[in-house]
Design a protein around this motif. Structure first.
Motif, short mmCIF file in Angstrom:
data_model
loop_
_atom_site.label_atom_id
_atom_site.label_comp_id
_atom_site.label_asym_id
_atom_site.label_seq_id
_atom_site.Cartn_x
_atom_site.Cartn_y
_atom_site.Cartn_z
N PHE A 10 0.81 -1.21 0.00
CA PHE A 10 0.00 0.00 0.00
C PHE A 10 0.85 1.26 0.00
CE2 PHE A 10 -3.00 -3.14 1.19
CZ PHE A 10 -4.22 -2.67 0.76
N THR A 13 -3.05 4.57 2.23
CA THR A 13 -4.23 3.73 2.44
C THR A 13 -4.74 3.09 1.15
OG1 THR A 13 -5.69 5.62 2.17
CG2 THR A 13 -5.01 5.09 4.42
N LEU A 15 -4.10 0.74 -2.35
CA LEU A 15 -3.28 -0.34 -2.90
C LEU A 15 -2.41 0.18 -4.04
CD1 LEU A 15 -2.81 -3.46 -2.74
CD2 LEU A 15 -4.51 -3.65 -4.57
#
Length: 50
Positions: A10, A13, A15
């Motif tokens: 990540f 927050t 991906l």
């Protein structure tokens, strides 16, 4: 362990770009196991944690 896993996949927050769908499914499964809330953003389709 959890923090290194999140840091590996990540950017904050959201991906990281370019993770295949099968790997995304495995990440979601691991978050479910660890009871970490995650969702797919409705506008962008990105996996978001938090």
């Amino acid at each position: 362990m959890t923090s290194t896993f999140v840091a590996n996949y990540f950017n904050g927050t959201v991906l990281n770009f370019g993770i295949p769908d099968t790997e995304q499914n495995a990440i979601i499964n691991q978050f479910f196991y660890w009871e970490i809330p995650a969702k797919i953003d409705k506008l962008t389709g990105d996996l978001i944690i938090g």
